[in-house]
Structure formats: C-alpha cells, structure tokens
Design a protein around this motif. Structure first.
Motif, PDB file in Angstrom:
ATOM      1  N   ASP A  53     -14.942   0.389  -4.664  1.00  0.00           N
ATOM      2  CA  ASP A  53     -14.596   0.319  -3.155  1.00  0.00           C
ATOM      3  C   ASP A  53     -13.239   0.128  -3.027  1.00  0.00           C
ATOM      4  N   GLU A  54     -12.408   0.769  -3.663  1.00  0.00           N
ATOM      5  CA  GLU A  54     -11.043   0.482  -3.903  1.00  0.00           C
ATOM      6  C   GLU A  54     -10.190   1.818  -3.541  1.00  0.00           C
ATOM      7  N   LEU A  55      -8.979   1.708  -2.733  1.00  0.00           N
ATOM      8  CA  LEU A  55      -8.149   2.846  -2.656  1.00  0.00           C
ATOM      9  C   LEU A  55      -6.777   2.349  -3.042  1.00  0.00           C
ATOM     10  N   THR A  56      -6.308   2.507  -3.977  1.00  0.00           N
ATOM     11  CA  THR A  56      -4.902   2.049  -4.513  1.00  0.00           C
ATOM     12  C   THR A  56      -3.986   3.155  -4.688  1.00  0.00           C
ATOM     13  N   VAL A  57      -3.103   3.347  -3.937  1.00  0.00           N
ATOM     14  CA  VAL A  57      -2.228   4.423  -3.748  1.00  0.00           C
ATOM     15  C   VAL A  57      -1.095   4.232  -2.939  1.00  0.00           C
ATOM     16  N   GLY A  58       0.033   4.414  -3.419  1.00  0.00           N
ATOM     17  CA  GLY A  58       1.309   3.892  -2.762  1.00  0.00           C
ATOM     18  C   GLY A  58       1.670   5.211  -1.624  1.00  0.00           C
ATOM     19  N   GLN A  59       2.716   4.677  -0.789  1.00  0.00           N
ATOM     20  CA  GLN A  59       2.918   5.766   0.305  1.00  0.00           C
ATOM     21  C   GLN A  59       3.568   6.733   0.160  1.00  0.00           C
ATOM     22  N   ALA A  60       4.365   6.922  -1.064  1.00  0.00           N
ATOM     23  CA  ALA A  60       5.225   8.192  -1.645  1.00  0.00           C
ATOM     24  C   ALA A  60       4.002   9.046  -2.186  1.00  0.00           C
ATOM     25  N   GLU A  61       3.003   8.670  -2.664  1.00  0.00           N
ATOM     26  CA  GLU A  61       1.987   9.288  -3.436  1.00  0.00           C
ATOM     27  C   GLU A  61       1.215   9.980  -2.185  1.00  0.00           C
ATOM     28  N   ILE A  62       1.023   9.297  -1.262  1.00  0.00           N
ATOM     29  CA  ILE A  62       0.206   9.764  -0.067  1.00  0.00           C
ATOM     30  C   ILE A  62       0.907  10.857   0.704  1.00  0.00           C
ATOM     31  N   ALA A  63       2.096  10.495   0.812  1.00  0.00           N
ATOM     32  CA  ALA A  63       3.135  11.523   1.404  1.00  0.00           C
ATOM     33  C   ALA A  63       3.075  12.775   0.809  1.00  0.00           C
ATOM     34  N   ARG A  64       2.963  12.898  -0.523  1.00  0.00           N
ATOM     35  CA  ARG A  64       3.012  13.932  -1.117  1.00  0.00           C
ATOM     36  C   ARG A  64       1.774  14.562  -1.072  1.00  0.00           C
ATOM     37  N   LEU A  65       0.755  14.006  -1.135  1.00  0.00           N
ATOM     38  CA  LEU A  65      -0.716  14.567  -1.021  1.00  0.00           C
ATOM     39  C   LEU A  65      -0.895  15.285   0.387  1.00  0.00           C
ATOM     40  N   ALA A  78      -1.678   2.941   9.631  1.00  0.00           N
ATOM     41  CA  ALA A  78      -1.762   1.778  10.491  1.00  0.00           C
ATOM     42  C   ALA A  78      -2.964   2.159  11.671  1.00  0.00           C
ATOM     43  N   ARG A  79      -2.921   3.353  12.043  1.00  0.00           N
ATOM     44  CA  ARG A  79      -3.823   3.826  12.886  1.00  0.00           C
ATOM     45  C   ARG A  79      -5.263   3.804  12.423  1.00  0.00           C
ATOM     46  N   LEU A  80      -5.447   4.051  10.990  1.00  0.00           N
ATOM     47  CA  LEU A  80      -6.857   3.891  10.498  1.00  0.00           C
ATOM     48  C   LEU A  80      -7.121   2.723  10.159  1.00  0.00           C
ATOM     49  N   ARG A  81      -6.283   1.694  10.182  1.00  0.00           N
ATOM     50  CA  ARG A  81      -6.541   0.311   9.925  1.00  0.00           C
ATOM     51  C   ARG A  81      -7.045  -0.314  11.375  1.00  0.00           C
ATOM     52  N   ASP A  82      -6.114   0.204  12.471  1.00  0.00           N
ATOM     53  CA  ASP A  82      -6.452  -0.210  13.829  1.00  0.00           C
ATOM     54  C   ASP A  82      -7.943   0.208  14.163  1.00  0.00           C
ATOM     55  N   LEU A  83      -8.366   1.369  13.664  1.00  0.00           N
ATOM     56  CA  LEU A  83      -9.796   1.947  14.140  1.00  0.00           C
ATOM     57  C   LEU A  83     -10.820   1.083  13.351  1.00  0.00           C
ATOM     58  N   GLY A  84     -10.198   0.252  12.201  1.00  0.00           N
ATOM     59  CA  GLY A  84     -11.225  -0.433  11.409  1.00  0.00           C
ATOM     60  C   GLY A  84     -12.119   0.225  10.331  1.00  0.00           C
ATOM     61  N   TRP A  85     -11.482   1.702  10.093  1.00  0.00           N
ATOM     62  CA  TRP A  85     -11.926   2.167   9.011  1.00  0.00           C
ATOM     63  C   TRP A  85     -11.444   1.943   7.694  1.00  0.00           C
ATOM     64  N   ILE A  86     -10.303   1.333   7.595  1.00  0.00           N
ATOM     65  CA  ILE A  86      -9.569   0.990   6.566  1.00  0.00           C
ATOM     66  C   ILE A  86      -9.323  -0.464   6.642  1.00  0.00           C
ATOM     67  N   VAL A  87      -9.817  -1.261   5.628  1.00  0.00           N
ATOM     68  CA  VAL A  87      -9.558  -2.643   5.614  1.00  0.00           C
ATOM     69  C   VAL A  87      -8.604  -3.086   4.239  1.00  0.00           C
ATOM     70  N   VAL A  88      -7.678  -4.078   4.482  1.00  0.00           N
ATOM     71  CA  VAL A  88      -6.939  -4.498   3.359  1.00  0.00           C
ATOM     72  C   VAL A  88      -7.522  -5.416   2.692  1.00  0.00           C
ATOM     73  N   LYS A  89      -7.948  -4.990   1.254  1.00  0.00           N
ATOM     74  CA  LYS A  89      -8.583  -6.131   0.391  1.00  0.00           C
ATOM     75  C   LYS A  89      -7.705  -6.980  -0.251  1.00  0.00           C
ATOM     76  N   SER A  98      -0.766  -2.319  -2.117  1.00  0.00           N
ATOM     77  CA  SER A  98      -2.114  -2.793  -1.328  1.00  0.00           C
ATOM     78  C   SER A  98      -3.351  -2.228  -2.011  1.00  0.00           C
ATOM     79  N   VAL A  99      -4.394  -3.111  -1.976  1.00  0.00           N
ATOM     80  CA  VAL A  99      -5.737  -2.546  -2.518  1.00  0.00           C
ATOM     81  C   VAL A  99      -6.449  -2.566  -1.133  1.00  0.00           C
ATOM     82  N   LEU A 100      -6.849  -1.202  -0.763  1.00  0.00           N
ATOM     83  CA  LEU A 100      -7.541  -1.025   0.308  1.00  0.00           C
ATOM     84  C   LEU A 100      -9.110  -0.674   0.160  1.00  0.00           C
ATOM     85  N   GLY A 101      -9.895  -0.686   1.319  1.00  0.00           N
ATOM     86  CA  GLY A 101     -11.336  -0.485   1.145  1.00  0.00           C
ATOM     87  C   GLY A 101     -11.694   0.176   2.286  1.00  0.00           C
TER      88      GLY A 101
END
Length: 229
Positions: A53-65, A78-89, A98-101
């Motif tokens: 349950d980990e999503l570990t990826v930098g902003q530059a890599e996400i931007a490229r994807l 930030a919107r996904l965190r506000d929705l509660g769909w992504i949490v900072v582990k 950051s390691v996200l879940g």
C-alpha cells in the motif's frame, strides 16, 4: 460495503473492482473530475505497490506520466489528499519523496453512487445493494436500530458535514454521528460533544477519518476534529 483487500485471496479481482469503481465515478462526473480520476488511475496502474500500500514517486516523474507541469501535479495531488483518497504515510525528507497510500474505504464510499452504472452484479458483489446495508458490514458493533435524525439546520461546517455523512452511509451516521453536537471551534479544530465517553472513544477510533474528510469538504480551513464526552 465490501472492502478492497490488496493482497491475499481474490486480490486480483478486488484490484479490478477498485479501478472499475473509480472509472464509473469519473465517467459520471464532469470533465474536471474525469481528468482527476484518470490521473489517479494512471498512478495506481503504473506506480502503486499493492502489497505494501505504497505510492512512492516524485513530482517530476508524475508530471512526465501525466504530460503536465509540476505545478499541475502539486495542485491535483493536493485535491486527492483533500478528497481523502490519498494519505501521506511518511512525509518526504532529506531528498526522499513522500510515501503515500490509498484510502480504500474513502474511495469506495465516494464512488458508490456510480456502481449501478456498472451493473447489478457489481453492486451485489461490493455489498452496496441498499443504503440500509451500507454500513452494516464494516463493524459488528454498529447499533442496528435507527435514532431520530436531527435536521441539519444552519449553514455552518457541521451542518454541511452532516448532510455529506448521512448521504454516504446512513446507518453509521444514525448510530454514531447524529448524536454528536457542535460545541465550537478551538485551535482550528471543530469540537463535537458525544453522549458518553465510550461513544466519543468509538468515534475517534473508527470514524475520525470520515469526520475530518467531510468537515474539510465543508470548510477547508478546518484542521481537524475533537470529540469529547
């Protein structure tokens, strides 16, 4: 409501169930929600570690994807965190990202209105056949009778949050959240009063995330919630 188990038996089908629920939710929304959901699905299918349950990826890599700039990445994450769909582990530090879940229960609650668009078999499999069954499977201690539901009067954050919470899971709301009363705001946190110490402890232990998410959707300036007997 059937939870998603990332590992173990039936793990593969549950992964598809989560993605199917997200897809149906996105397609039922406007273009902004569709784009946000598509971007999250791209992260899940390419970079999410189901076992940990980990999503570990930098902003530059996400931007490229996503084929966007890093400013857009920062805004949508930030919107996904506000929705509660992504949490900072684990917050990023010393050059580490950051390691996200994923908050599976939150995602399922938000996508449930779109499940019938997939088909009755999907609704039955996910345990969302009716609003009376929505919260029954989550915890055996949920009180099985319904309390009189107070009207959500006023235009404050608690009234707005109550409307959201009642709509997404009526049995749990009636049993545990409807009896709470608003007692003001302290240090950026909404203070709620429970009818007993046990009631307050249960809400904090089992429903705090739902409360915080609903309150932040009603009023993003709120930092959290405090429940007292």
């Amino acid at each position: 409501m059937q939870g998603i188990r990332p590992v173990g038996r039936e793990a593969s089908s549950r992964k598809y169930d989560l993605l199917s629920a997200l897809m149906a939710h996105g397609l039922a929304g406007d273009k902004h929600r569709q784009r946000l959901v598509l971007r999250l699905m791209a992260l899940i299918t390419t970079r999410y570690n189901w076992q940990r349950d980990e999503l570990t990826v930098g902003q530059a890599e996400i931007a490229r994807l996503w084929s966007v700039d890093e400013r857009t990445v920062k805004r949508d994450m930030a919107r996904l965190r506000d929705l509660g769909w992504i949490v900072v582990k684990r917050p990023g530090a010393r050059g580490r990202v950051s390691v996200l879940g994923l908050a599976f229960d939150r995602i399922l609650l938000d996508t449930r209105p779109a499940w019938p668009n997939i088909g009755p078999d999907f609704v039955a499999r996910m345990g969302g056949a009716g609003p009376e069954q929505a919260g029954a499977g989550e915890d055996s201690t949920v009180i099985p009778f319904r309390r009189p539901r107070p009207a959500a009067t006023g235009s404050g954050p608690w009234a707005a949050a109550c409307a959201l919470l009642a709509a997404e899971d009526a049995p749990v709301f009636d049993a545990w959240l409807a009896p709470l009363t608003e007692a003001g705001i302290e240090g950026g946190q909404l203070v709620l009063l429970a009818p007993s110490r046990f009631h307050a402890s249960y809400v904090l232990a089992n429903l705090r995330e739902r409360l915080v998410t609903a309150l932040r959707r009603a009023d993003p300036s709120l930092a959290g919630v405090t429940v007292r007997a």
